[in-house]
Design a protein around this motif. Structure first.
Motif, PDB file in Angstrom:
ATOM      1  N   ILE A   7       0.851  -1.191   0.000  1.00 18.80           N
ATOM      2  CA  ILE A   7       0.000   0.000   0.000  1.00 18.80           C
ATOM      3  C   ILE A   7       0.883   1.235   0.000  1.00 18.80           C
ATOM      4  O   ILE A   7       1.815   1.357   0.799  1.00 18.80           O
ATOM      5  N   ASP A   8       0.581   2.134  -0.915  1.00 24.60           N
ATOM      6  CA  ASP A   8       1.232   3.446  -0.996  1.00 24.60           C
ATOM      7  C   ASP A   8       0.189   4.483  -0.596  1.00 24.60           C
ATOM      8  O   ASP A   8      -0.782   4.715  -1.327  1.00 24.60           O
ATOM      9  N   LEU A   9       0.374   5.094   0.573  1.00 24.21           N
ATOM     10  CA  LEU A   9      -0.605   6.042   1.104  1.00 24.21           C
ATOM     11  C   LEU A   9      -0.287   7.450   0.626  1.00 24.21           C
ATOM     12  O   LEU A   9       0.754   8.015   0.976  1.00 24.21           O
ATOM     13  N   GLY A  10      -1.180   8.029  -0.155  1.00 23.64           N
ATOM     14  CA  GLY A  10      -1.033   9.404  -0.603  1.00 23.64           C
ATOM     15  C   GLY A  10      -2.064  10.306   0.047  1.00 23.64           C
ATOM     16  O   GLY A  10      -3.027   9.833   0.664  1.00 23.64           O
ATOM     17  N   GLY A  11      -1.884  11.587  -0.106  1.00 25.43           N
ATOM     18  CA  GLY A  11      -2.795  12.535   0.515  1.00 25.43           C
ATOM     19  C   GLY A  11      -4.187  12.515  -0.082  1.00 25.43           C
ATOM     20  O   GLY A  11      -5.162  12.866   0.582  1.00 25.43           O
ATOM     21  N   THR A  12      -4.303  12.076  -1.334  1.00 26.29           N
ATOM     22  CA  THR A  12      -5.595  12.016  -2.011  1.00 26.29           C
ATOM     23  C   THR A  12      -6.069  10.588  -2.227  1.00 26.29           C
ATOM     24  O   THR A  12      -7.256  10.288  -2.088  1.00 26.29           O
ATOM     25  N   THR A  13      -5.118   9.701  -2.545  1.00 29.58           N
ATOM     26  CA  THR A  13      -5.464   8.334  -2.926  1.00 29.58           C
ATOM     27  C   THR A  13      -4.554   7.331  -2.246  1.00 29.58           C
ATOM     28  O   THR A  13      -3.347   7.575  -2.086  1.00 29.58           O
ATOM     29  N   MET A  14      -5.121   6.193  -1.849  1.00 33.68           N
ATOM     30  CA  MET A  14      -4.341   5.043  -1.417  1.00 33.68           C
ATOM     31  C   MET A  14      -4.272   4.061  -2.580  1.00 33.68           C
ATOM     32  O   MET A  14      -5.308   3.672  -3.120  1.00 33.68           O
ATOM     33  N   ILE A  25       3.384  -5.764 -10.919  1.00 30.74           N
ATOM     34  CA  ILE A  25       2.134  -5.542 -10.188  1.00 30.74           C
ATOM     35  C   ILE A  25       1.126  -6.566 -10.688  1.00 30.74           C
ATOM     36  O   ILE A  25       0.688  -6.516 -11.838  1.00 30.74           O
ATOM     37  N   LEU A  26       0.767  -7.500  -9.825  1.00 28.12           N
ATOM     38  CA  LEU A  26      -0.125  -8.590 -10.201  1.00 28.12           C
ATOM     39  C   LEU A  26      -1.588  -8.195 -10.120  1.00 28.12           C
ATOM     40  O   LEU A  26      -2.430  -8.746 -10.815  1.00 28.12           O
ATOM     41  N   VAL A 107       8.112   8.402  -0.354  1.00 29.90           N
ATOM     42  CA  VAL A 107       8.998   8.926  -1.392  1.00 29.90           C
ATOM     43  C   VAL A 107      10.320   8.170  -1.418  1.00 29.90           C
ATOM     44  O   VAL A 107      10.841   7.846  -2.492  1.00 29.90           O
ATOM     45  N   ARG A 108      10.850   7.859  -0.254  1.00 30.16           N
ATOM     46  CA  ARG A 108      12.094   7.097  -0.227  1.00 30.16           C
ATOM     47  C   ARG A 108      11.882   5.718  -0.851  1.00 30.16           C
ATOM     48  O   ARG A 108      12.721   5.216  -1.598  1.00 30.16           O
ATOM     49  N   SER A 109      10.741   5.103  -0.552  1.00 28.22           N
ATOM     50  CA  SER A 109      10.425   3.798  -1.134  1.00 28.22           C
ATOM     51  C   SER A 109      10.262   3.909  -2.644  1.00 28.22           C
ATOM     52  O   SER A 109      10.725   3.038  -3.401  1.00 28.22           O
ATOM     53  N   ALA A 110       9.599   4.964  -3.105  1.00 33.90           N
ATOM     54  CA  ALA A 110       9.466   5.182  -4.547  1.00 33.90           C
ATOM     55  C   ALA A 110      10.830   5.397  -5.192  1.00 33.90           C
ATOM     56  O   ALA A 110      11.085   4.922  -6.308  1.00 33.90           O
ATOM     57  N   LEU A 271       8.423   4.995 -14.022  1.00 40.76           N
ATOM     58  CA  LEU A 271       7.444   4.191 -13.287  1.00 40.76           C
ATOM     59  C   LEU A 271       6.141   4.939 -13.054  1.00 40.76           C
ATOM     60  O   LEU A 271       5.154   4.352 -12.602  1.00 40.76           O
ATOM     61  N   GLY A 272       6.137   6.242 -13.322  1.00 36.12           N
ATOM     62  CA  GLY A 272       4.922   7.031 -13.194  1.00 36.12           C
ATOM     63  C   GLY A 272       4.374   7.049 -11.777  1.00 36.12           C
ATOM     64  O   GLY A 272       5.116   6.975 -10.787  1.00 36.12           O
ATOM     65  N   VAL A 273       3.058   7.108 -11.670  1.00 35.29           N
ATOM     66  CA  VAL A 273       2.413   7.259 -10.363  1.00 35.29           C
ATOM     67  C   VAL A 273       2.425   5.963  -9.563  1.00 35.29           C
ATOM     68  O   VAL A 273       2.015   5.952  -8.396  1.00 35.29           O
ATOM     69  N   LEU A 274       2.906   4.862 -10.153  1.00 29.64           N
ATOM     70  CA  LEU A 274       2.946   3.586  -9.434  1.00 29.64           C
ATOM     71  C   LEU A 274       4.324   3.294  -8.841  1.00 29.64           C
ATOM     72  O   LEU A 274       4.553   2.199  -8.317  1.00 29.64           O
ATOM     73  N   ALA A 275       5.236   4.264  -8.902  1.00 27.31           N
ATOM     74  CA  ALA A 275       6.557   4.054  -8.298  1.00 27.31           C
ATOM     75  C   ALA A 275       6.440   3.786  -6.805  1.00 27.31           C
ATOM     76  O   ALA A 275       7.127   2.905  -6.258  1.00 27.31           O
ATOM     77  N   GLY A 276       5.572   4.527  -6.120  1.00 30.38           N
ATOM     78  CA  GLY A 276       5.413   4.338  -4.684  1.00 30.38           C
ATOM     79  C   GLY A 276       4.855   2.972  -4.334  1.00 30.38           C
ATOM     80  O   GLY A 276       5.243   2.369  -3.325  1.00 30.38           O
ATOM     81  N   LEU A 277       3.953   2.450  -5.158  1.00 27.89           N
ATOM     82  CA  LEU A 277       3.393   1.119  -4.911  1.00 27.89           C
ATOM     83  C   LEU A 277       4.466   0.052  -5.080  1.00 27.89           C
ATOM     84  O   LEU A 277       4.565  -0.878  -4.274  1.00 27.89           O
ATOM     85  N   ARG A 278       5.272   0.194  -6.114  1.00 23.55           N
ATOM     86  CA  ARG A 278       6.370  -0.765  -6.294  1.00 23.55           C
ATOM     87  C   ARG A 278       7.379  -0.642  -5.146  1.00 23.55           C
ATOM     88  O   ARG A 278       7.955  -1.642  -4.706  1.00 23.55           O
ATOM     89  N   GLY A 279       7.577   0.582  -4.658  1.00 27.68           N
ATOM     90  CA  GLY A 279       8.458   0.765  -3.508  1.00 27.68           C
ATOM     91  C   GLY A 279       7.903   0.106  -2.264  1.00 27.68           C
ATOM     92  O   GLY A 279       8.644  -0.489  -1.467  1.00 27.68           O
ATOM     93  N   ALA A 280       6.582   0.198  -2.068  1.00 25.51           N
ATOM     94  CA  ALA A 280       5.955  -0.496  -0.942  1.00 25.51           C
ATOM     95  C   ALA A 280       6.129  -2.003  -1.090  1.00 25.51           C
ATOM     96  O   ALA A 280       6.295  -2.727  -0.100  1.00 25.51           O
ATOM     97  N   GLY A 281       6.096  -2.476  -2.335  1.00 24.29           N
ATOM     98  CA  GLY A 281       6.361  -3.888  -2.570  1.00 24.29           C
ATOM     99  C   GLY A 281       7.764  -4.282  -2.152  1.00 24.29           C
ATOM    100  O   GLY A 281       7.979  -5.354  -1.564  1.00 24.29           O
TER     101      GLY A 281
END
Length: 302
Positions: A7-14, A25-26, A107-110, A271-281
């Protein structure tokens, strides 16, 4: 195939999903972040999201959970976030699932994901611009957190002394002029995307606000460049979807501010807006291997 939940928690969207060991990303889902309802509601929403992701999928469960959140973060606590107003939230508050859990900074994870799966680079600033602004600092091929984990607080660099108030308590911060939420609020519309569209059509207020955002970014990035001499600045986050409407004028204004030296390359994240999700992975896979406690402090942005 083995996978972890992320999970990548953002201020607007999770953003949440299942991540294979190679970063694939499966499965993917997104939910609104109930930021306006207060920190307790956000924490509860994350916990519910984790619980849903932890359910068996095709007869298998994820091996671990990676949570990437804003603010000052340690492996055990979300210490502080100006975006959500929380203080010293233990990792256990975000989930009670019976799985290994790794907590890290969004951000560090991204930035780690950019190093692992994106364009990489030895001396790079990864700069997601979304609801807020922070940076992942890469020096000599390694992420740099600073003495206390606060390196990368570029969103709270003052670009206008005595300027607009910022949620961190200062005035004139870069985030108060160039974050997606600030740009939208200053134009009185719902999103930065709408501001870009209005500016392209010649709307005077949108042109003014977008121009001030780009100028604020150029000023902050000129200071960063003169201090740390990056080879590239990689722009990510939702505002990066503006593409040439952002990167084109930003390149020009950054070069004009530097004057005597060439500007670093400015490009949009692969990686676009999914960089943070891959970082959480990546955090989740670190939990599988038992490495989640190695970093004392993890996080550049508030």
């Amino acid at each position: 195939m083995d996978y972890v939940a992320a999970i990548d928690l953002g201020g607007t969207t999770m953003k949440g999903g299942y991540i294979a060991r190679d970063g694939t990303i499966l499965d993917f889902d997104r939910r609104p972040t109930p930021r306006a309802e207060g920190p307790d509601r956000v924490i509860a929403a994350v916990s519910a999201f984790v619980a849903d992701l932890a359910r068996p999928r095709g007869g298998a469960r994820p091996l671990a959970v990676g949570l990437a959140v804003p603010g000052l973060v340690t492996p055990t606590h979300a210490v502080f976030s100006a975006a959500f107003g929380w203080h010293d939230v233990p990792a256990a508050a975000f989930t009670d699932v019976d799985l290994p859990v790794a907590l890290g900074h969004d951000v560090r994870s991204a930035g780690e994901a950019e190093l692992a799966y994106g364009a990489g680079g030895k001396d790079v600033l990864y700069l997601p611009i979304g609801t807020g602004i922070a940076g992942a600092v890469v020096l000599s091929g390694a992420l740099y957190g600073g003495a206390g984990g606060w390196a990368g607080q570029i969103g709270h660099v003052p670009v206008r002394p005595d300027g607009l108030p910022c949620g961190c308590g200062q005035r004139g911060c870069l985030a108060a002029y160039a974050s997606g939420s600030a740009v939208a609020a200053r134009c009185g519309v719902g999103s930065a995307e709408e501001v870009v569209r209005l500016a392209a059509s010649g709307d005077p207020r949108a042109v003014e606000v977008w121009g001030e955002a780009v100028e604020a970014l150029a000023l902050a990035l000129a200071t960063y460049t003169l201090l740390l001499d990056p080879a590239a600045i990689v722009v990510g986050g939702g505002v990066s979807l503006a593409g040439d409407a952002l990167v084109g004028p930003l390149r020009e204004r950054l070069a004009a501010r530097l004057g005597f030296r060439p500007a670093p390359e400015v490009r949009v994240s692969e990686l676009g807006v999914l960089a943070g999700l891959r970082g959480a992975g990546l955090l989740g896979w670190r939990a599988v291997s038992g490495e989640e406690g190695r970093r004392e402090v993890d996080g550049p942005g508030a």
